[in-house]
Design a protein around this motif. Structure first.
Motif, short mmCIF file in Angstrom:
data_model
loop_
_atom_site.label_atom_id
_atom_site.label_comp_id
_atom_site.label_asym_id
_atom_site.label_seq_id
_atom_site.Cartn_x
_atom_site.Cartn_y
_atom_site.Cartn_z
N GLU A 19 28.00 21.66 37.65
CA GLU A 19 27.72 23.10 37.12
C GLU A 19 29.13 23.59 36.39
N TRP A 20 30.01 22.56 36.38
CA TRP A 20 31.12 22.88 35.51
C TRP A 20 30.79 22.89 33.99
N GLU A 21 31.85 23.72 33.42
CA GLU A 21 31.74 23.58 31.73
C GLU A 21 33.14 23.13 31.40
N LEU A 22 33.08 22.15 30.82
CA LEU A 22 34.62 21.71 30.39
C LEU A 22 34.64 20.95 28.92
N ALA A 23 35.73 21.03 28.30
CA ALA A 23 35.72 20.34 27.02
C ALA A 23 35.22 18.85 26.93
N GLU A 24 34.68 18.50 26.11
CA GLU A 24 33.90 17.09 26.04
C GLU A 24 34.72 15.85 26.35
N ALA A 25 36.20 16.05 26.01
CA ALA A 25 36.71 14.88 26.38
C ALA A 25 37.25 14.94 28.11
N ARG A 26 37.16 16.07 28.53
CA ARG A 26 37.41 16.06 30.00
C ARG A 26 36.08 15.56 30.82
N TRP A 27 35.07 15.80 30.32
CA TRP A 27 34.03 15.20 30.96
C TRP A 27 33.86 13.39 30.98
N GLU A 28 34.56 13.11 30.02
CA GLU A 28 34.76 11.50 29.92
C GLU A 28 35.60 11.19 31.24
N GLN A 29 36.59 12.00 31.39
CA GLN A 29 37.61 11.73 32.69
C GLN A 29 36.70 12.03 33.97
N VAL A 30 36.01 12.91 33.90
CA VAL A 30 35.02 13.26 35.13
C VAL A 30 34.29 12.06 35.36
N LEU A 31 33.62 11.60 34.25
CA LEU A 31 32.60 10.31 34.23
C LEU A 31 33.41 9.22 35.18
N ALA A 32 34.50 8.91 34.39
CA ALA A 32 35.47 7.79 35.04
C ALA A 32 35.71 8.01 36.35
N LEU A 33 36.05 9.17 36.69
CA LEU A 33 36.61 9.30 38.03
C LEU A 33 35.31 9.21 39.19
N VAL A 34 34.16 9.69 38.51
CA VAL A 34 33.04 9.60 39.56
C VAL A 34 32.41 8.05 39.52
N PRO A 61 37.26 23.12 36.06
CA PRO A 61 37.78 23.96 35.02
C PRO A 61 38.78 24.95 35.41
N VAL A 62 39.80 25.51 34.50
CA VAL A 62 40.67 26.07 34.69
C VAL A 62 40.20 27.54 34.71
N ARG A 63 40.98 28.81 35.31
CA ARG A 63 40.32 29.89 35.38
C ARG A 63 40.88 30.91 34.12
N LEU A 64 41.76 30.51 33.40
CA LEU A 64 42.24 31.13 32.34
C LEU A 64 42.20 30.08 30.84
N THR A 65 41.57 30.62 30.08
CA THR A 65 41.43 29.97 28.64
C THR A 65 42.14 30.32 27.91
N ARG A 66 42.98 29.90 27.30
CA ARG A 66 43.77 30.33 25.93
C ARG A 66 43.10 30.54 24.81
N VAL A 67 43.55 31.51 24.10
CA VAL A 67 42.64 31.50 22.73
C VAL A 67 43.01 30.62 21.78
N GLY A 68 41.83 30.01 21.13
CA GLY A 68 41.84 28.84 20.41
C GLY A 68 41.76 27.37 20.94
N THR A 69 41.55 27.51 22.29
CA THR A 69 41.06 26.24 23.04
C THR A 69 39.78 25.70 22.54
N THR A 70 39.76 24.47 22.97
CA THR A 70 38.37 23.63 22.81
C THR A 70 37.26 24.44 23.45
N ALA A 71 35.97 24.45 22.88
CA ALA A 71 34.90 24.94 23.43
C ALA A 71 34.47 24.21 24.70
N THR A 72 33.83 24.88 25.61
CA THR A 72 33.59 23.94 26.97
C THR A 72 32.10 23.98 26.70
#
Length: 103
Positions: A19-34, A61-72
């Motif tokens: 149910e997380w929402e992450l940047a696409e690059a982070r999903w690649e990391q999650v897949l590798a870990l799983v 996911p992190v609780r705070l999102t900085r302005v201009g960060t990659t979409a999740t």
């Protein structure tokens, strides 16, 4: 190996990760870990399971999102399918090879 309590906690984390929402690059990391977790369970390598599990928790996911960060985005299909397969395996009390995960 991994205890029944750990199996339950890991299953809960994997369900949450679906149910997380992450940047696409982070999903690649999650897949590798799983995938590491899945392989380590099949090999009955508790230390590797626990290390990858810890890393997965930190990948959430992190609780705070900085302005201009990659979409999740929600998990891509391959990640979602891998998470679901492993949750199902753990829910059946087994390692991915069909054996029990903690004996």
């Amino acid at each position: 190996m991994v205890s029944d309590e750990e199996v339950a906690e890991l299953g809960e984390l994997l369900r949450e990760a679906a149910e997380w929402e992450l940047a696409e690059a982070r999903w690649e990391q999650v897949l590798a870990l799983v995938e590491v977790i899945e392989s380590a369970l099949a090999a009955r390598d508790a230390d590797t399971v626990r290390q990858a599990w810890s890393d997965l928790e930190l990948s959430g996911p992190v609780r705070l999102t900085r302005v201009g960060t990659t979409a999740t985005v929600p998990p891509p299909k391959k990640v979602r399918d891998t998470l679901n397969r492993l949750v199902h395996t753990l829910g059946n009390g087994g390692a991915p090879d069909g054996g029990t995960s903690h004996r």
